[in-house]
Design a protein around this motif. Structure first.
Motif, PDB file in Angstrom:
ATOM      1  N   MET A   1       0.841  -1.198   0.000  1.00  0.00           N
ATOM      2  CA  MET A   1       0.000   0.000   0.000  1.00  0.00           C
ATOM      3  C   MET A   1       0.873   1.243   0.000  1.00  0.00           C
ATOM      4  SD  MET A   1      -3.007  -0.952   2.693  1.00  0.00           S
ATOM      5  CE  MET A   1      -1.851  -1.778   3.795  1.00  0.00           C
ATOM      6  N   SER A   2       0.486   2.222  -0.755  1.00  0.00           N
ATOM      7  CA  SER A   2       1.270   3.442  -0.856  1.00  0.00           C
ATOM      8  C   SER A   2       1.085   4.313   0.381  1.00  0.00           C
ATOM      9  CB  SER A   2       0.856   4.231  -2.097  1.00  0.00           C
ATOM     10  OG  SER A   2      -0.463   4.728  -1.940  1.00  0.00           O
ATOM     11  N   THR A   3       2.060   5.193   0.585  1.00  0.00           N
ATOM     12  CA  THR A   3       1.967   6.127   1.702  1.00  0.00           C
ATOM     13  C   THR A   3       0.746   7.027   1.552  1.00  0.00           C
ATOM     14  OG1 THR A   3       4.372   6.113   1.957  1.00  0.00           O
ATOM     15  CG2 THR A   3       3.177   7.953   2.938  1.00  0.00           C
ATOM     16  N   SER A   4       0.464   7.455   0.319  1.00  0.00           N
ATOM     17  CA  SER A   4      -0.678   8.341   0.100  1.00  0.00           C
ATOM     18  C   SER A   4      -1.992   7.644   0.425  1.00  0.00           C
ATOM     19  CB  SER A   4      -0.682   8.839  -1.350  1.00  0.00           C
ATOM     20  OG  SER A   4      -0.800   7.755  -2.250  1.00  0.00           O
ATOM     21  N   PHE A   5      -2.088   6.346   0.145  1.00  0.00           N
ATOM     22  CA  PHE A   5      -3.297   5.584   0.468  1.00  0.00           C
ATOM     23  C   PHE A   5      -3.522   5.576   1.975  1.00  0.00           C
ATOM     24  CE2 PHE A   5      -5.175   1.521   1.783  1.00  0.00           C
ATOM     25  CZ  PHE A   5      -6.362   1.497   1.043  1.00  0.00           C
ATOM     26  N   ARG A   6      -2.472   5.311   2.729  1.00  0.00           N
ATOM     27  CA  ARG A   6      -2.588   5.260   4.188  1.00  0.00           C
ATOM     28  C   ARG A   6      -2.883   6.649   4.757  1.00  0.00           C
ATOM     29  NH1 ARG A   6       2.021   1.894   3.306  1.00  0.00           N
ATOM     30  NH2 ARG A   6       3.399   3.568   3.979  1.00  0.00           N
ATOM     31  N   THR A   7      -2.235   7.658   4.216  1.00  0.00           N
ATOM     32  CA  THR A   7      -2.497   9.031   4.669  1.00  0.00           C
ATOM     33  C   THR A   7      -3.923   9.449   4.354  1.00  0.00           C
ATOM     34  OG1 THR A   7      -0.170   9.630   4.346  1.00  0.00           O
ATOM     35  CG2 THR A   7      -1.746  11.430   4.515  1.00  0.00           C
ATOM     36  N   ASP A   8      -4.412   9.059   3.194  1.00  0.00           N
ATOM     37  CA  ASP A   8      -5.801   9.360   2.832  1.00  0.00           C
ATOM     38  C   ASP A   8      -6.765   8.764   3.851  1.00  0.00           C
ATOM     39  OD1 ASP A   8      -5.015  10.752   0.604  1.00  0.00           O
ATOM     40  OD2 ASP A   8      -5.489   9.147  -0.820  1.00  0.00           O
ATOM     41  N   PHE A   9      -6.460   7.565   4.320  1.00  0.00           N
ATOM     42  CA  PHE A   9      -7.338   6.940   5.310  1.00  0.00           C
ATOM     43  C   PHE A   9      -7.300   7.689   6.636  1.00  0.00           C
ATOM     44  CE2 PHE A   9      -8.127   3.971   8.813  1.00  0.00           C
ATOM     45  CZ  PHE A   9      -9.449   3.640   8.518  1.00  0.00           C
ATOM     46  N   VAL A  10      -6.113   8.113   7.062  1.00  0.00           N
ATOM     47  CA  VAL A  10      -5.993   8.872   8.312  1.00  0.00           C
ATOM     48  C   VAL A  10      -6.801  10.165   8.212  1.00  0.00           C
ATOM     49  CG1 VAL A  10      -4.410  10.090   9.850  1.00  0.00           C
ATOM     50  CG2 VAL A  10      -3.764   7.849   8.926  1.00  0.00           C
ATOM     51  N   ARG A  11      -6.696  10.842   7.095  1.00  0.00           N
ATOM     52  CA  ARG A  11      -7.460  12.079   6.910  1.00  0.00           C
ATOM     53  C   ARG A  11      -8.965  11.800   6.888  1.00  0.00           C
ATOM     54  NH1 ARG A  11      -4.500  16.449   5.906  1.00  0.00           N
ATOM     55  NH2 ARG A  11      -2.358  16.232   5.127  1.00  0.00           N
ATOM     56  N   PHE A  12      -9.349  10.736   6.249  1.00  0.00           N
ATOM     57  CA  PHE A  12     -10.753  10.335   6.216  1.00  0.00           C
ATOM     58  C   PHE A  12     -11.267  10.071   7.633  1.00  0.00           C
ATOM     59  CE2 PHE A  12     -13.515   6.411   5.810  1.00  0.00           C
ATOM     60  CZ  PHE A  12     -14.690   7.082   5.509  1.00  0.00           C
ATOM     61  N   ALA A  13     -10.473   9.361   8.437  1.00  0.00           N
ATOM     62  CA  ALA A  13     -10.869   9.076   9.814  1.00  0.00           C
ATOM     63  C   ALA A  13     -10.995  10.360  10.639  1.00  0.00           C
ATOM     64  CB  ALA A  13      -9.856   8.122  10.466  1.00  0.00           C
ATOM     65  N   LEU A  14     -10.113  11.312  10.388  1.00  0.00           N
ATOM     66  CA  LEU A  14     -10.200  12.606  11.071  1.00  0.00           C
ATOM     67  C   LEU A  14     -11.463  13.362  10.666  1.00  0.00           C
ATOM     68  CD1 LEU A  14      -6.488  13.789  10.864  1.00  0.00           C
ATOM     69  CD2 LEU A  14      -7.798  13.524  12.978  1.00  0.00           C
ATOM     70  N   LEU A 199       1.310  12.186   9.350  1.00  0.00           N
ATOM     71  CA  LEU A 199       0.393  13.300   9.105  1.00  0.00           C
ATOM     72  C   LEU A 199       0.650  14.437  10.084  1.00  0.00           C
ATOM     73  CD1 LEU A 199      -3.187  13.459   8.047  1.00  0.00           C
ATOM     74  CD2 LEU A 199      -2.723  14.366  10.317  1.00  0.00           C
ATOM     75  N   LEU A 200       0.905  14.100  11.339  1.00  0.00           N
ATOM     76  CA  LEU A 200       1.165  15.133  12.342  1.00  0.00           C
ATOM     77  C   LEU A 200       2.427  15.918  12.022  1.00  0.00           C
ATOM     78  CD1 LEU A 200       0.298  13.235  15.666  1.00  0.00           C
ATOM     79  CD2 LEU A 200      -1.105  14.877  14.413  1.00  0.00           C
ATOM     80  N   GLN A 201       3.363  15.263  11.356  1.00  0.00           N
ATOM     81  CA  GLN A 201       4.604  15.940  10.983  1.00  0.00           C
ATOM     82  C   GLN A 201       4.399  16.854   9.778  1.00  0.00           C
ATOM     83  OE1 GLN A 201       8.036  13.408  10.648  1.00  0.00           O
ATOM     84  NE2 GLN A 201       9.108  14.832   9.284  1.00  0.00           N
ATOM     85  N   ASP A 202       3.546  16.434   8.851  1.00  0.00           N
ATOM     86  CA  ASP A 202       3.416  17.148   7.578  1.00  0.00           C
ATOM     87  C   ASP A 202       2.299  18.183   7.552  1.00  0.00           C
ATOM     88  OD1 ASP A 202       5.482  15.568   6.664  1.00  0.00           O
ATOM     89  OD2 ASP A 202       4.157  14.086   5.735  1.00  0.00           O
ATOM     90  N   ASP A 203       1.353  18.083   8.473  1.00  0.00           N
ATOM     91  CA  ASP A 203       0.181  18.953   8.431  1.00  0.00           C
ATOM     92  C   ASP A 203       0.191  19.891   9.644  1.00  0.00           C
ATOM     93  OD1 ASP A 203      -2.401  20.096   8.470  1.00  0.00           O
ATOM     94  OD2 ASP A 203      -3.224  18.375   7.395  1.00  0.00           O
ATOM     95  N   ALA A 204       0.383  21.163   9.390  1.00  0.00           N
ATOM     96  CA  ALA A 204       0.487  22.151  10.473  1.00  0.00           C
ATOM     97  C   ALA A 204      -0.797  22.224  11.303  1.00  0.00           C
ATOM     98  CB  ALA A 204       0.804  23.528   9.891  1.00  0.00           C
ATOM     99  N   GLN A 205      -1.919  21.850  10.725  1.00  0.00           N
ATOM    100  CA  GLN A 205      -3.199  21.901  11.431  1.00  0.00           C
ATOM    101  C   GLN A 205      -3.209  21.004  12.658  1.00  0.00           C
ATOM    102  OE1 GLN A 205      -6.489  20.797   8.949  1.00  0.00           O
ATOM    103  NE2 GLN A 205      -7.993  20.940  10.595  1.00  0.00           N
ATOM    104  N   PHE A 206      -2.431  19.906  12.593  1.00  0.00           N
ATOM    105  CA  PHE A 206      -2.440  18.932  13.690  1.00  0.00           C
ATOM    106  C   PHE A 206      -1.088  18.807  14.381  1.00  0.00           C
ATOM    107  CE2 PHE A 206      -5.476  17.457  10.424  1.00  0.00           C
ATOM    108  CZ  PHE A 206      -6.647  17.548  11.160  1.00  0.00           C
TER     109      PHE A 206
END
Length: 223
Positions: A1-14, A199-206
């Motif tokens: 699974m790609s990193t973007s796929f996993r990140t997309d899921f984390v964002r979806f869960a948020l 995601l916490l490292q890359d997204d200033a919002q979190f």
């Protein structure tokens, strides 16, 4: 699974409020800086999207399988939805994936017994939301083997990558690792704590939550 796929899921869960940051007391009594509750995927749109993530994670894993099994209770809806998503997945070219689930109490009328759905046969993927103590997986493995079928894998939404036990006497492995080693089957997760931290490292919002999550991982996480 790609990193973007996993990140997309984390964002979806948020977005769905399934993943939250703050201070939460877990069933084990620990105070966690994040909380993941798949039960909050509770409408048709979100469950449909969740099922697509499950289906893609299973397809991307390359694991050979014949059917799904959902342990009562959360696994029932997950297996049902994931089976529908797999039937619509272009990669499976129209293959129809059967599923089954168990009841907590056996019926003494109608079809009777503990099992509902397709007969357990071949290579069976157990689908659930998370693995905490591994109890439902153990029960599922026993049910599948008793039917003469083969547990092929466990498919979950989130791997917390967390050790069990009291402070000072933590288990050497996470619940996911214990399940994999005990039963000799792979555990596939759509995302993990590593993906949350990314995601916490890359997204200033979190980003404000990152240190707390890192400290929690240092205390309870697997090496």
């Amino acid at each position: 699974m790609s990193t973007s796929f996993r990140t997309d899921f984390v964002r979806f869960a948020l977005q769905e409020g399934v993943l939250r940051f703050g201070s939460f007391v877990t069933k084990s009594g620990r105070t966690s800086p994040y909380f993941f509750n798949a039960g909050l995927f509770n409408n048709g749109r979100s469950v449909g999207r969740l099922a697509q993530f499950y289906a893609q994670a299973l397809i991307d894993s390359g694991i050979a399988f014949d059917m799904l099994f959902g342990p009562a209770y959360k696994g029932i809806g997950l297996a049902t939805a994931a089976s529908m998503a797999l039937a619509a997945a272009p990669a499976l070219q129209g293959r129809d994936v059967p599923f089954a689930y168990n009841r907590k109490e056996a019926k003494d009328h109608g079809e009777g017994g503990h099992l509902v759905g397709a007969p357990l046969a071949g290579r069976v993927v157990i689908i659930d939301d998370v693995i905490t103590a591994g109890t439902s997986v153990r029960e599922s493995v026993d049910i599948i083997r008793a039917a003469g079928a083969q547990p092929a894998a466990v498919l979950i939404a989130m791997d917390r990558m967390e050790r069990a036990g009291p402070d000072g006497a933590l288990s050497p492995h996470s619940a996911v690792q214990d399940v994999s080693q005990t039963f000799g089957i792979p555990v596939v997760s759509i995302a993990s704590l590593d993906d949350i931290l990314a995601l916490l490292q890359d997204d200033a919002q979190f980003a404000a939550h990152r240190q707390a999550v890192l400290a929690y991982r240092d205390r309870y996480g697997i090496v």
